[in-house]
Scaffold this active site. Structure first.
Site: not given
Ligand code: GLV
Length: 336
Positions: A249, A278, A296
């Site tokens: 993250r 983001e 991402h």
């Molecule tokens: C993606 O970032 C997730 O947490 O599945």
């Protein structure tokens, strides 16, 4: 299939799915419920739209881009479950959900290997300047093979530091064995000795991991205790020849400090799949060849997104049938 064509009654359960997801998961849900997608199902719903939609639904399949906070939960009194189609659930205020009797679920396990693959794609890309080299060829700059052209750094035989040795961190460590790497890790708690042994991974303090690693890859969850875990002080501990990779993250890393470390040459480069704000990317990052930036996409394979969607759907089906959802993250909600 609509309620009338399935012969069901108007009081079928109502499931909100906040964006279009793989079709098999929608089909699975339609067998049990009326499924609503927002009118523009291929973008993140606006806050007001989400508030209005959630108010009408007891069951919601949401995405990591939907902020399910205390205010939203307060405005959705009929809500019974929030099934997040992600393993991370920092977008959901779990304490507020629990207090309101709302179940929260996630999608663990099914995206482990896919996300580990992507972390490795970033490790290799930053070390061997893959994206920069691709841009160089496309720009027509390649005139001849050169003994000093696009020199990167070796990955094999180096030291990999893994921050957070959960499922994904372990899958990243397993891949490092194929590259003959020394693997260090730091986690809230050390893993059992047999797991360490199988992975060839050694537990160290975070400061030592940062000091000794050629590649640092982040795999811990995001919460209050990991906010800016990698701040200016942490980055200053890293070697100037080292690379930082983040597929967890964004806010685990202080991006301002990262940009500063990269621009002043105190860090060799970074591979980032996640960002603090983001989809905004801090401008200082965009101008650096030593940085690889991804939107991402850690779990973004056809197979894995289908599995995640089905898993989230199964959690909702369980709730509809009055069973305990298999991936409940707030089990205490059941004893309320
Ligand atoms: C993606 O970032 C997730 O947490 O599945």
């Amino acid at each position: 299939m609509t309620a009338s064509s399935s012969g069901a009654t108007a009081d079928r359960p109502r499931v909100l799915v906040t964006q279009r997801i793989p079709e098999p998961a929608l089909e699975r849900l339609r067998a049990f419920a009326e499924v609503t997608l927002p009118p523009s199902p291929d973008r993140i719903p606006e806050r007001a739209e989400l508030v209005a939609l959630l108010r009408e639904h007891a069951y919601a399949l949401v995405l990591l881009t939907d902020r399910v906070d205390a205010d939203l939960l307060a405005a959705s009194s009929g809500l019974r479950i929030v099934a997040n189609m992600a393993v991370g659930y920092d977008n959901v205020d779990v304490a507020a959900a629990t207090a309101r009797g709302v179940m929260v679920t996630n999608t663990p396990g099914v995206l482990t290997e896919t996300t580990a693959d992507l972390a490795w794609a970033l490790i290799l890309a930053v070390a061997r300047r893959i994206v920069e080299a691709d841009r160089y060829v496309r720009a027509g700059k390649w005139t001849h093979w050169g003994p000093l052209l696009m020199l990167g750094t070796d990955v094999h035989g180096k030291t990999l530091g893994i921050v957070g040795l959960g499922r994904i961190g372990q899958a990243v460590a397993r891949r490092a064995q194929g590259f003959g790497m020394r693997v260090l890790y730091h986690s809230r708690h050390p893993v059992p000795a047999e797991v360490e042994q199988a992975l060839g991974a050694r537990y160290v303090a975070l400061a030592d991991l940062l000091r000794e690693s050629d590649f640092v890859s982040i795999h811990c969850p995001y919460n209050a205790s990991t906010h800016h875990l990698i701040d200016g002080t942490a980055l200053a501990r890293m070697r100037p020849t080292a690379y930082l990779v983040n597929t967890a993250r964004g806010p685990i890393v202080d991006e301002t400090a990262l940009v500063d470390a990269l621009w002043t040459g105190r860090l060799a480069g970074a591979g980032l799949d996640v960002f603090e704000g983001e989809p905004a990317v801090r401008p200082g990052l965009l101008d650096l060849d030593s940085v690889v930036l991804l939107p991402h996409i850690g779990s973004a394979s056809l197979e894995t997104r289908a599995r995640m969607a089905l898993m989230a759907a199964e959690n909702i089906v369980a709730a509809i049938e009055g069973r305990r959802p298999p991936n409940l993250v707030n089990p205490e909600v059941l004893s309320r």
